[in-house]
Design an enzyme around this catalytic site. Structure first.
Site, short mmCIF file in Angstrom:
data_model
loop_
_atom_site.label_atom_id
_atom_site.label_comp_id
_atom_site.label_asym_id
_atom_site.label_seq_id
_atom_site.Cartn_x
_atom_site.Cartn_y
_atom_site.Cartn_z
N GLY A 259 1.38 -1.61 0.07
CA GLY A 259 -0.03 0.15 -0.09
C GLY A 259 0.73 1.52 -0.18
N PHE B 91 3.90 8.60 4.20
CA PHE B 91 5.07 8.47 4.53
C PHE B 91 5.95 8.29 3.57
CE2 PHE B 91 8.81 6.32 5.85
CZ PHE B 91 9.44 6.82 7.18
N PRO C 213 5.77 4.45 -0.27
CA PRO C 213 5.05 3.07 -0.02
C PRO C 213 5.92 2.32 1.00
CG PRO C 213 6.96 3.87 -1.50
CD PRO C 213 6.36 4.97 -0.73
N LYS D 26 9.27 0.28 5.83
CA LYS D 26 7.69 1.38 4.92
C LYS D 26 8.95 2.41 4.46
CE LYS D 26 6.44 3.92 8.67
NZ LYS D 26 5.26 4.82 9.46
N ASP E 18 -2.29 9.67 16.45
CA ASP E 18 -2.66 10.20 15.05
C ASP E 18 -3.92 8.23 15.18
OD1 ASP E 18 -3.30 10.02 12.88
OD2 ASP E 18 -1.43 9.33 11.33
#
Length: 827
Positions: free
Chosen positions: A512, A516, A518, A533, A630
């Site tokens: 996904g 930040f 992919p 990440k 978050d």
């Protein structure tokens, strides 16, 4: 003597009244809310209203249970729209009818009585509710004119015989409700699709949704009973006259136990029984139960196996029709043969058979009568159009000349399928090759040992070099001055190692994308699966957020927090390496209309508790106090057992031991989850996370995403809509239809409590919200009195467009995160 006559008269009158308690006669009819009860007290017939509905229906339900479980409905497609004047009575023509206040017929037993038998039929007829739950209408001399067992709705009771013939609609043995509050015909039905090989099929409208596999004379071959509790002697009895009539009877030896088969409005066929000790229904068996149970999950010539990853693979000798689609998990187009058969090529070695063991047989077989096993094999081998065959002693010879569809590897049971393949696909080794290999093995032994020793030495030096590299800190690599003690020992991965693990960041490994950058799936040399990440160069976030996440999460260890395995910094590339979560993020299941079926209420409740424990650790139990800032569904990752892990700490802030709140000019977060004081004034604290948790809790219950929800009538957000329904005492409308059935299974109070706690968490004033430890006590029922919620913050919807993600979805599905924003504003 007079007293004796009075006693006899009274006794006779009482007997008459008692005998009529389970009957409707020409002179005795029912009006709402009157009922009749079977003589054993097990079943009740009368008027009822489904939850969250003002319509009235005539139905049969269990009379002794705490929850109203309706097993039959008369006027399911023609409800009474008002409670006054409804009646069920025997009409002059001997039919049982449901009438409204205007004496209009809403439903009728619809029997035709011959003229010769019509004399006094309205006087002689009566309707009786039997102890089995069957409502029977009888005429003169007790002749049965009509019975509800012959006209089931969505439930099969023990000893109910379901009969179909070639002249009947075979797909309507059971017809599901249209919704939790709507008994009218839904889109799912259960029927028999073949008279040669009878099998149960759940249809979604006209399309197969699940099938049981063919009946072999004893069982449906693909049904795997759980053999749980005291409910393992229940099953089907199927009678097939081979002339076009099939009858199925569901029976159970222990008749004192309440049990049934029911087809839910969501398409699940469930065998359940009532556990009196726990006062709740228990599921003995259900279908479809897994993703592999869905009809044609892997397409033509594909086979589904839950033990594999991915679950779909092509059968031996076949390959995906579209390799790109297949690699991305789109399997519906199935597979095609790699090598043509000899009979198709016209030359080459003879074709053969490969045995696929213990499978759910493919759909649409042909029945070859009177063949033994050897003849069955030879017949398929000689017939070029024959693709596969099966010989079962109970069924006989079956063959397939069309695409093999809906094949599944079964953990127990199943039948062996013989798949015809070209000779080259069978993998046979000649004796000559075997002899050469045996002879050469001795000569090559020394060479092999030598090569292994050389490779071992190289790998040892390589690992030692990596360990030396990983002794460097992140700050060293990035060239940042700072307190080295701030960052715990975080391993540094070599860039080449990550490239290899992700196959050079192939799109097929992409999980996904967030703000930040992919996120990729990878596999290390030792087989460990990881999630990478990768900081995008186009991202508005950089070294500060990267270091912040490393700094925060390197100090945290908890089972409900995602674990950071290390970092990778190579040139301009900055990456965080996490443990891989195979079920991705909560939102990828919760908001998907199909995948949310994997989240029944019990699992959602467990996920809620896991998130609470993770927050409690961040706020109170870890050696540093962390405010996440978050918390949202896309930042809750799910491991292989669907246990939650809080992720994405790029925006998190460390608080001092006695610090309660902080201010910021840089407001970053996700619209729909941010608390009012943070979004409007830049103030954040524990209560900011509590607000986000409250939003998340209401999303878990409703299955709806707050950021895009809009209740048009009052322009309400999801929070405002929940509060409106709470005030109206109508929270059943708020519950996700995928779990609303729990309203009938004793879990409604638990769901209601979660809605109440969620509303307390999203109150406008931070000081009115509970802290996370109090939330846990409320959910565990450790507090006797839970406060009444006040109106929530952000009560009305802003109808804001989706604007992308501010800070990645650690392991998202291919969809991007809805409605995350990053705002730069002065207070």
């Amino acid at each position: 003597m007079c007293y004796l006559y009075l006693i006899i008269f009274f006794f006779f009158f009482l007997l008459q009244q008692t005998s009529a308690l389970d009957k409707i006669t020409a002179s005795k009819f029912l009006t709402d809310p009157e009922t009749i009860v079977s003589s054993n007290g097990a079943f009740k017939l009368g008027f009822f209203s489904p939850p969250n509905s003002t319509h009235h229906y005539v139905g049969i339900w269990y009379s002794k249970l705490t929850t109203n479980n309706v097993v039959w409905v008369a006027n399911r497609n023609n409800p009474l729209t008002d409670s006054s004047g409804g009646a069920i009575r025997i009409s002059e023509d001997g039919n049982l009818r449901v009438l409204n206040a205007q004496n209009q017929t809403l439903w009728s037993s619809n029997i035709n009585v011959s003229v010769s038998s019509q004399t006094n039929i309205s006087i002689a007829s009566e309707a009786q509710l039997l102890d089995s739950g069957n409502l029977v209408l009888t005429g003169l001399e007790g002749m049965i004119l009509w019975q509800s067992f012959k006209h089931p709705t969505d439930t099969a009771l023990p000893n109910m015989k379901l009969t179909v013939n070639k002249n009947s609609d075979m797909r309507k043995m059971l017809q599901a409700w249209n919704g939790p509050s709507d008994p009218s015909f839904g889109r799912f039905s259960v029927g028999i699709d073949s008279f040669a090989f009878p099998q149960l099929v759940i249809y979604n409208n006209d399309q197969p949704y699940w099938r049981s596999g063919p009946w072999n004379g004893h069982i449906f071959t693909a049904i795997q009973n759980n053999e749980t509790d005291d409910f393992n002697d229940a099953g089907f009895i199927l009678e097939n006259d081979r002339q076009g009539t099939i009858s199925i009877t569901y029976s159970y030896t222990n008749q004192s136990v309440l049990s049934n088969y029911g087809l839910s409005y969501q398409g699940t066929l469930t065998q359940r029984w009532w556990d009196e000790s726990e006062r709740k229904w228990k599921v003995a068996w259900e279908a479809p139960h897994t993703k592999c149970d869905i009809y044609g999950k892997c397409g033509a010539f594909g086979s589904c196996n839950l033990m594999n990853s991915p679950i779909c693979r092509c059968l031996k000798g076949f390959q995906p029709k579209n390799k790109l689609e297949w690699s991305k998990g789109y399997w519906e187009h199935g597979c095609m043969r790699k090598t043509l058969l000899q009979c198709e090529r016209g030359s080459g070695k003879e074709d053969g058979f490969f045995r696929v063991k213990a499978v759910k047989l493919p759909d649409n077989p042909a029945w070859l009568i009177g063949l033994d096993e050897n003849e069955c094999r030879n017949q398929c081998l000689k017939n070029c159009s024959c693709i596969a065959y099966v010989y079962d002693s109970s069924i006989g010879c079956m063959s397939w000349d069309k695409d093999l569809i809906d094949t599944e590897k079964l953990a127990t049971g199943g039948v062996d399928l013989h798949l015809k393949l070209a000779h080259s696909e069978l993998g046979n080794s000649s004796g000559k090759v075997a002899i050469i290999a045996a002879t050469g093995s001795l000569l090559g032994a020394a060479t092999v040992v030598t090569l292994i020793f050389i490779l071992w030495r190289r790998q040892t030096h390589k690992r030692q070099g990596k360990k030396l590299q990983r002794r460097k800190t992140v700050s060293d690599i990035l060239g940042i001055d700072g307190n080295q003690d701030q960052v715990e020992e975080v391993p540094l991965f070599e860039f080449e190692e990550v490239v290899t693990a992700t196959n050079n960041f192939q799109d097929t490994n992409k999980l996904g994308k967030g703000g930040f950058g992919p996120v990729y799936k990878g596999k290390l040399e030792d087989g460990q699966e990881i999630a990478i990440k990768k900081l995008s160069k186009a991202s508005g976030q950089g070294v500060e957020e990267f270091m912040n996440e490393v700094l925060v999460i390197s100090k945290l260890q908890h089972r409900n927090l995602v674990r950071l395995l290390g970092c990778c910094v190579g040139g301009d590339e900055k990456m965080l390496i996490y443990e891989y979560m195979p079920n991705k993020s909560l939102d990828s299941l919760l908001f998907d209309p199909v995948k949310k079926e994997l989240l029944p209420w019990k699992k959602r409740y467990d996920i809620t508790h896991g998130i609470c424990q993770g927050l409690l650790y961040l706020h109170r139990d870890s050696r540093i106090k962390i405010i996440h800032r978050d918390l949202k569904a896309s930042n809750i990752l799910l491991d292989k057992n669907l246990n939650p892990r809080i992720s994405d700490f790029g925006m998190a802030r460390i608080f001092g031991e006695k610090q309660d709140q902080d201010d910021t000019r840089r407001i970053v977060g996700t619209y729909g989850y941010m608390s009012p004081e943070y979004a409007m004034e830049g103030r954040f604290s524990e209560k900011s996370d509590v607000f986000s948790f409250g939003v998340l809790l209401l999303e878990i219950v409703s299955g709806k995403r707050n950021s895009i929800f809009w209740y048009e009538e009052d322009s309400l957000s999801l929070l405002g809509y929940a509060y409106k329904l709470w005030e109206e005492n109508n929270v059943i409308s708020f519950i996700d239809p995928a779990i609303v059935d729990t309203y009938f299974s004793g879990q409604f109070e638990e769901i209601q409590k979660c809605i109440q706690v969620g509303l307390l968490c999203v109150e406008e004033s931070a000081q009115d919200r509970p802290n996370i430890s109090t939330v846990i006590s409320m959910l565990r029922s450790e507090l006797a009195n839970i406060p009444h919620p006040k109106p929530p913050g952000f009560n009305h919807s802003q109808k804001t467009k989706d604007v992308g993600s501010s800070f990645g979805q650690s392991q998202q599905s291919s969809s991007t995160n809805h409605t995350s924003v990053a705002l730069l504003s002065a207070r």
